[in-house]
Design a protein around this motif. Structure first.
Motif, PDB file in Angstrom:
ATOM      1  N   GLU A 287       0.748  -1.410   0.142  1.00  0.00           N
ATOM      2  CA  GLU A 287      -0.163   0.091  -0.031  1.00  0.00           C
ATOM      3  C   GLU A 287       0.893   1.373   0.070  1.00  0.00           C
ATOM      4  O   GLU A 287       0.478   2.240  -0.645  1.00  0.00           O
ATOM      5  CB  GLU A 287      -0.975  -0.003   1.191  1.00  0.00           C
ATOM      6  CG  GLU A 287      -1.979   1.212   1.398  1.00  0.00           C
ATOM      7  CD  GLU A 287      -2.705   1.573   0.120  1.00  0.00           C
ATOM      8  OE1 GLU A 287      -2.858   2.578  -0.060  1.00  0.00           O
ATOM      9  OE2 GLU A 287      -3.158   0.759  -0.489  1.00  0.00           O
ATOM     10  N   GLY A 288       1.823   1.445   0.628  1.00  0.00           N
ATOM     11  CA  GLY A 288       2.854   2.469   0.728  1.00  0.00           C
ATOM     12  C   GLY A 288       3.416   2.801  -0.647  1.00  0.00           C
ATOM     13  O   GLY A 288       3.476   4.249  -0.736  1.00  0.00           O
ATOM     14  N   LEU A 289       3.382   1.903  -1.414  1.00  0.00           N
ATOM     15  CA  LEU A 289       4.121   2.241  -2.963  1.00  0.00           C
ATOM     16  C   LEU A 289       2.848   2.486  -3.669  1.00  0.00           C
ATOM     17  O   LEU A 289       2.761   3.590  -4.455  1.00  0.00           O
ATOM     18  CB  LEU A 289       4.803   1.175  -3.418  1.00  0.00           C
ATOM     19  CG  LEU A 289       6.073   0.926  -3.061  1.00  0.00           C
ATOM     20  CD1 LEU A 289       6.694  -0.342  -3.411  1.00  0.00           C
ATOM     21  CD2 LEU A 289       7.027   2.148  -3.068  1.00  0.00           C
ATOM     22  N   ALA A 290       1.645   1.762  -3.556  1.00  0.00           N
ATOM     23  CA  ALA A 290       0.455   1.840  -4.395  1.00  0.00           C
ATOM     24  C   ALA A 290      -0.159   3.198  -4.262  1.00  0.00           C
ATOM     25  O   ALA A 290      -0.693   3.488  -5.415  1.00  0.00           O
ATOM     26  CB  ALA A 290      -0.559   0.675  -4.100  1.00  0.00           C
ATOM     27  N   ARG A 291      -0.063   3.863  -3.212  1.00  0.00           N
ATOM     28  CA  ARG A 291      -0.860   5.097  -3.275  1.00  0.00           C
ATOM     29  C   ARG A 291      -0.368   6.237  -4.119  1.00  0.00           C
ATOM     30  O   ARG A 291      -0.906   7.209  -4.296  1.00  0.00           O
ATOM     31  CB  ARG A 291      -0.862   5.521  -1.804  1.00  0.00           C
ATOM     32  CG  ARG A 291       0.459   5.921  -1.296  1.00  0.00           C
ATOM     33  CD  ARG A 291       0.016   6.498   0.330  1.00  0.00           C
ATOM     34  NE  ARG A 291      -0.838   5.596   1.089  1.00  0.00           N
ATOM     35  CZ  ARG A 291      -0.162   5.138   1.969  1.00  0.00           C
ATOM     36  NH1 ARG A 291       0.999   5.264   2.609  1.00  0.00           N
ATOM     37  NH2 ARG A 291      -0.762   4.116   3.010  1.00  0.00           N
ATOM     38  N   ARG A 292       0.966   5.687  -4.620  1.00  0.00           N
ATOM     39  CA  ARG A 292       1.700   6.867  -5.495  1.00  0.00           C
ATOM     40  C   ARG A 292       0.922   6.785  -6.863  1.00  0.00           C
ATOM     41  O   ARG A 292       0.763   7.964  -7.347  1.00  0.00           O
ATOM     42  CB  ARG A 292       3.022   6.232  -5.955  1.00  0.00           C
ATOM     43  CG  ARG A 292       4.019   6.626  -5.040  1.00  0.00           C
ATOM     44  CD  ARG A 292       4.763   7.958  -5.130  1.00  0.00           C
ATOM     45  NE  ARG A 292       5.215   8.188  -6.510  1.00  0.00           N
ATOM     46  CZ  ARG A 292       6.542   7.703  -6.787  1.00  0.00           C
ATOM     47  NH1 ARG A 292       7.348   7.281  -6.019  1.00  0.00           N
ATOM     48  NH2 ARG A 292       6.903   7.975  -8.145  1.00  0.00           N
ATOM     49  N   PHE A 293      -0.013   6.065  -7.122  1.00  0.00           N
ATOM     50  CA  PHE A 293      -0.702   5.898  -8.256  1.00  0.00           C
ATOM     51  C   PHE A 293      -2.108   6.609  -8.216  1.00  0.00           C
ATOM     52  O   PHE A 293      -2.893   6.487  -9.298  1.00  0.00           O
ATOM     53  CB  PHE A 293      -0.753   4.687  -8.718  1.00  0.00           C
ATOM     54  CG  PHE A 293       0.375   3.815  -9.466  1.00  0.00           C
ATOM     55  CD1 PHE A 293       1.223   4.392 -10.422  1.00  0.00           C
ATOM     56  CD2 PHE A 293       1.140   2.809  -8.406  1.00  0.00           C
ATOM     57  CE1 PHE A 293       2.329   3.737 -10.843  1.00  0.00           C
ATOM     58  CE2 PHE A 293       2.154   2.476  -9.204  1.00  0.00           C
ATOM     59  CZ  PHE A 293       2.739   2.905 -10.211  1.00  0.00           C
ATOM     60  N   ASP A 294      -2.357   7.075  -6.942  1.00  0.00           N
ATOM     61  CA  ASP A 294      -3.506   8.009  -6.641  1.00  0.00           C
ATOM     62  C   ASP A 294      -3.555   9.139  -7.672  1.00  0.00           C
ATOM     63  O   ASP A 294      -4.550   9.618  -7.899  1.00  0.00           O
ATOM     64  CB  ASP A 294      -3.807   8.198  -5.316  1.00  0.00           C
ATOM     65  CG  ASP A 294      -3.959   6.820  -4.499  1.00  0.00           C
ATOM     66  OD1 ASP A 294      -4.508   5.793  -4.870  1.00  0.00           O
ATOM     67  OD2 ASP A 294      -3.894   6.924  -3.135  1.00  0.00           O
ATOM     68  N   GLN A 295      -2.354   9.800  -7.714  1.00  0.00           N
ATOM     69  CA  GLN A 295      -2.236  10.957  -8.327  1.00  0.00           C
ATOM     70  C   GLN A 295      -1.277  10.928  -9.660  1.00  0.00           C
ATOM     71  O   GLN A 295      -1.506  11.795 -10.533  1.00  0.00           O
ATOM     72  CB  GLN A 295      -1.484  11.999  -7.457  1.00  0.00           C
ATOM     73  CG  GLN A 295      -2.273  12.306  -6.102  1.00  0.00           C
ATOM     74  CD  GLN A 295      -3.718  12.811  -6.321  1.00  0.00           C
ATOM     75  OE1 GLN A 295      -4.050  13.515  -7.206  1.00  0.00           O
ATOM     76  NE2 GLN A 295      -4.474  12.184  -5.421  1.00  0.00           N
ATOM     77  N   GLU A 296      -0.615   9.738  -9.701  1.00  0.00           N
ATOM     78  CA  GLU A 296      -0.089   9.667 -10.963  1.00  0.00           C
ATOM     79  C   GLU A 296      -0.270   8.440 -11.575  1.00  0.00           C
ATOM     80  O   GLU A 296      -0.884   7.494 -11.379  1.00  0.00           O
ATOM     81  CB  GLU A 296       1.827   9.093 -10.320  1.00  0.00           C
ATOM     82  CG  GLU A 296       2.713   9.552 -11.333  1.00  0.00           C
ATOM     83  CD  GLU A 296       4.123   9.102 -10.595  1.00  0.00           C
ATOM     84  OE1 GLU A 296       5.254   8.890 -11.101  1.00  0.00           O
ATOM     85  OE2 GLU A 296       4.251   9.189  -9.466  1.00  0.00           O
ATOM     86  N   VAL A 297      -0.297   8.746 -13.021  1.00  0.00           N
ATOM     87  CA  VAL A 297      -0.862   7.851 -13.858  1.00  0.00           C
ATOM     88  C   VAL A 297      -0.108   6.506 -14.026  1.00  0.00           C
ATOM     89  O   VAL A 297       1.081   6.265 -13.844  1.00  0.00           O
ATOM     90  CB  VAL A 297      -0.906   8.384 -15.240  1.00  0.00           C
ATOM     91  CG1 VAL A 297      -1.456   7.210 -16.469  1.00  0.00           C
ATOM     92  CG2 VAL A 297      -1.808   9.504 -15.403  1.00  0.00           C
ATOM     93  N   LEU A 298      -1.152   5.281 -13.713  1.00  0.00           N
ATOM     94  CA  LEU A 298      -0.557   4.124 -13.839  1.00  0.00           C
ATOM     95  C   LEU A 298      -0.369   3.566 -15.552  1.00  0.00           C
ATOM     96  O   LEU A 298      -1.614   3.245 -16.040  1.00  0.00           O
ATOM     97  CB  LEU A 298      -1.244   3.116 -13.061  1.00  0.00           C
ATOM     98  CG  LEU A 298      -0.953   1.524 -13.225  1.00  0.00           C
ATOM     99  CD1 LEU A 298       0.535   1.169 -12.796  1.00  0.00           C
ATOM    100  CD2 LEU A 298      -1.705   0.564 -12.489  1.00  0.00           C
ATOM    101  N   TRP A 299       0.789   3.639 -16.172  1.00  0.00           N
ATOM    102  CA  TRP A 299       0.963   3.424 -17.417  1.00  0.00           C
ATOM    103  C   TRP A 299       0.964   1.775 -17.722  1.00  0.00           C
ATOM    104  O   TRP A 299       1.978   1.337 -18.090  1.00  0.00           O
ATOM    105  CB  TRP A 299       1.828   4.134 -17.809  1.00  0.00           C
ATOM    106  CG  TRP A 299       1.955   5.473 -18.030  1.00  0.00           C
ATOM    107  CD1 TRP A 299       2.612   6.493 -17.338  1.00  0.00           C
ATOM    108  CD2 TRP A 299       1.057   6.355 -18.831  1.00  0.00           C
ATOM    109  NE1 TRP A 299       2.064   7.680 -17.239  1.00  0.00           N
ATOM    110  CE2 TRP A 299       1.432   7.593 -18.652  1.00  0.00           C
ATOM    111  CE3 TRP A 299       0.289   6.157 -19.904  1.00  0.00           C
ATOM    112  CZ2 TRP A 299       0.466   8.754 -19.094  1.00  0.00           C
ATOM    113  CZ3 TRP A 299      -0.415   7.046 -20.608  1.00  0.00           C
ATOM    114  CH2 TRP A 299      -0.031   8.311 -20.272  1.00  0.00           C
TER     115      TRP A 299
END
Length: 439
Positions: A287-299
Motif C-alpha cells: 500500500e505504501g507504494l501503491a498510493r503513489r498511483f492515486d495522483q500519478e498515472v499507472l501506465w
C-alpha cells in the motif's frame, strides 16, 4: 483425420521442435489425474506446470466459472466489477504486508512481470533492473529480458536495462564453496559488486524467485534473501518477488515471502490464483507504494485485466484454499516428499540431490554423483536418457515435468498419501529401467 493427427498438423507446441512430439492427448481432469482420449489416467505429479494447486476439476471453482458465465463474461477493465473488488480484497488480506496491498490484474505471469518492470521504473525514476542468471520470469519481451536462462535467447536483443547476477546454488556453487554460510557471504558480496559497477543509484529493482522455479527448485541458503533485502534497502532499490510458481500454498504458506520471512515490495503472481482453471495473473503492490498511483498515472493495462471469468475463478479458488486448509497443507506434503524422495535418493545413484520446500521439490539427475555431471546438459534439449525417463513415466501413468537434468515434483495440494506412494513407486521403476539401460 483423428484428433491426434489434427493437433499435430495445426498446433504449434511451446518450447519444442514439433516433429518428434508424441505426448498424450488429454481430454479430462479428475483430482490428481489427467485422462487421455483413450481413457488412460496419468497421475499429475507437477500440477500441470506447477499451477493446478487445487487439483483438476475442483467443484467450487468450476461452479463459480459456470455462474459467472451466465451473468457477465466481459467488462472493460476501466469499469469496476464485483468479483475484481472481492478478489483484490482477499489478496490484500493474504499479502505479507501489515499495511495491505493493492492489486493490478493481468492475464498471465509474464505480463505481471512486464507490468512490475514498468511500475518499479515509474516508482523510482531509475532505469536498470537486476535478476538472477538461473531464473525464468516469462516469455514476452520484457520478462524475457529478466529471464536468466536459454528461453530468453529468442527475444534478444532484449529490452535494455535488464542485467544479471549469480545467486546461490549450493549443489553447484558458482562461488566455489561447499559451506552454505560461505555461499551466502560470497553471493551477497558478488551482488553488491555488480551493483557498484552498475551504479546502485541507477537500479530500480531486484527481481527474484524466492525459490527458483523451473530452473531447479533451488532453495536459497538461510540468510541470502535477508541479505538481498538489506542491500536493496541500503540503496533505495525495490525488491520484487516473482511468486508465479511459489504462491498460493505451494511452499506451505499463501506466499513464499511468509514462509521464508522476508518482505519484498511487490509480488507478481499467476498460476495458483485460479488453480490455472482460467488465465489470471497480477502484481501485488504494498500500500505504501501503491498510493503513489492515486495522483500519478499507472501506465499499464490489458484488454483482459481482471477478466470476469478469471477473477470469479480466483475468488472461488482462494476461498477453497482457506476453507480446506490448503495454504498450510504444503507442509504436510513436504514431510511426505522428503521421506519418499529421500528413499529414492538412497536407492538410485542417478539422483544427485533431492531438494525443495513445501509441495515443491526437485530431483537433480546426474551421470555420476562424484563428478555431478548432469544427465542432461543445461541450455540444451533434453538428452536421450532424460527423454527416455519421461516416456517411461508416461507408460507408468505418471506425468512429471522435466527441465534440463531436473524432475520437478510439485503435486496438487489435495494429493492423497496413497496417490503419492503410487507415483513414487512408478518413479522408482522408471529410474530402475534407466539404470539398467545405462548399465
Amino acid at each position: 483425420m483423428d484428433l491426434y493427427t489434427l493437433h499435430k498438423a495445426h498446433v504449434l507446441t511451446p518450447w519444442s521442435a514439433q516433429a518428434a512430439l508424441n505426448p498424450p492427448l488429454i481430454v479430462r481432469g479428475e483430482g490428481a489425474y489427467l485422462v487421455d482420449q483413450e481413457g488412460k489416467r496419468y497421475l499429475d505429479l507437477t500440477s500441470g506446470l506447477v499451477a493446478v494447486n487445487l487439483g483438476h476439476g475442483h467443484p467450487r471453482v468450476v461452479r463459480a466459472i459456470q455462474e459467472q458465465a451466465q451473468t457477465l463474461c466481459y467488462a472493460p477493465p476501466s469499469f469496476f466489477h464485483d468479483k475484481r473488488a472481492l478478489l483484490a480484497r482477499r489478496l490484500s488480506e493474504l499479502s505479507p504486508w501489515p499495511e495491505g496491498a493493492r492489486v493490478f490484474f493481468t492475464p498471465s505471469g509474464t505480463e505481471a512481470n512486464e507490468d512490475a518492470l514498468k511500475m518499479v521504473r515509474t516508482l523510482t525514476g531509475r532505469f536498470k533492473v537486476l535478476a538472477a542468471y538461473r531464473s525464468f520470469h516469462g516469455s514476452t519481451h520484457g520478462s524475457s529480458a529478466l529471464t536468466g536462462e536459454n528461453r530468453r535467447f529468442a527475444a534478444e536483443p532484449a529490452v535494455p536495462g535488464a542485467l544479471h547476477f549469480f545467486a546461490p546454488y549450493p549443489y553447484r556453487s558458482p562461488f566455489y564453496t561447499l559451506d552454505p554460510k560461505e555461499e551466502v557471504a560470497r553471493a551477497l558480496d558478488h551482488l553488491e559488486r555488480v551493483l557498484l559497477h552498475e551504479d546502485p543509484a541507477r537500479v530500480a529493482a531486484i527481481f527474484l524467485e524466492p525459490v527458483v522455479g523451473s530452473n531447479g527448485v533451488i532453495v536459497y541458503p538461510e540468510g541470502y534473501l535477508e541479505g538481498v533485502r538489506r542491500i536493496a534497502d541500503r540503496y533505495g532499490i525495490l525488491l520484487v518477488f516473482d511468486e508465479v510458481m511459489t504462491g498460493f500454498g505451494r511452499t506451505g504458506a499463501p506466499f513464499a515471502a511468509q514462509r521464508l520471512g522476508v518482505l519484498p515490495d511487490l509480488i507478481t503472481f499467476a498460476k495458483g490464483v485460479t488453480s490455472a482453471y482460467v488465465p489470471l495473473g497480477g502484481v501485488l503492490v504494498r500500500e505504501g507504494l501503491a498510493r503513489r498511483f492515486d495522483q500519478e498515472v499507472l501506465w499499464a493495462g490489458h484488454t483482459y485485466s481482471g477478466h470476469p471469468l478469471a477473477v470469479a475463478a480466483g475468488l472461488a479458488a482462494v476461498e477453497a484454499y482457506l476453507e480446506e486448509g490448503l495454504f498450510e497443507r504444503g507442509r504436510l506434503l513436504e514431510s511426505w516428499l522428503k521421506e519418499g524422495l529421500g528413499a529414492l535418493w538412497q536407492k538410485h545413484p542417478f539422483i544427485g540431490e533431492v531438494r525443495g520446500l513445501g509441495a515443491f521439490f526437485a530431483l537433480e539427475l546426474v551421470k555420476d554423483r562424484s563428478t555431478k555431471e548432469p544427465l542432461s546438459p543445461w541450455h540444451a534439449p533434453l538428452s536421450p536418457a532424460m527423454q527416455g525417463l519421461v516416456r517411461a513415466l508416461l507408460r507408468e501413468g505418471v506425468y512429471v515435468m522435466a527441465k534440463h537434468n531436473i524432475l520437478i515434483i510439485a503435486p496438487p495440494l489435495t494429493l492423497k498419501e496413497a496417490e503419492l506412494e503410487a507415483g513414487l513407486a512408478a518413479l522408482d521403476r522408471a529410474l530402475r529401467g534407466l539404470e539398467v539401460e545405462a548399465g
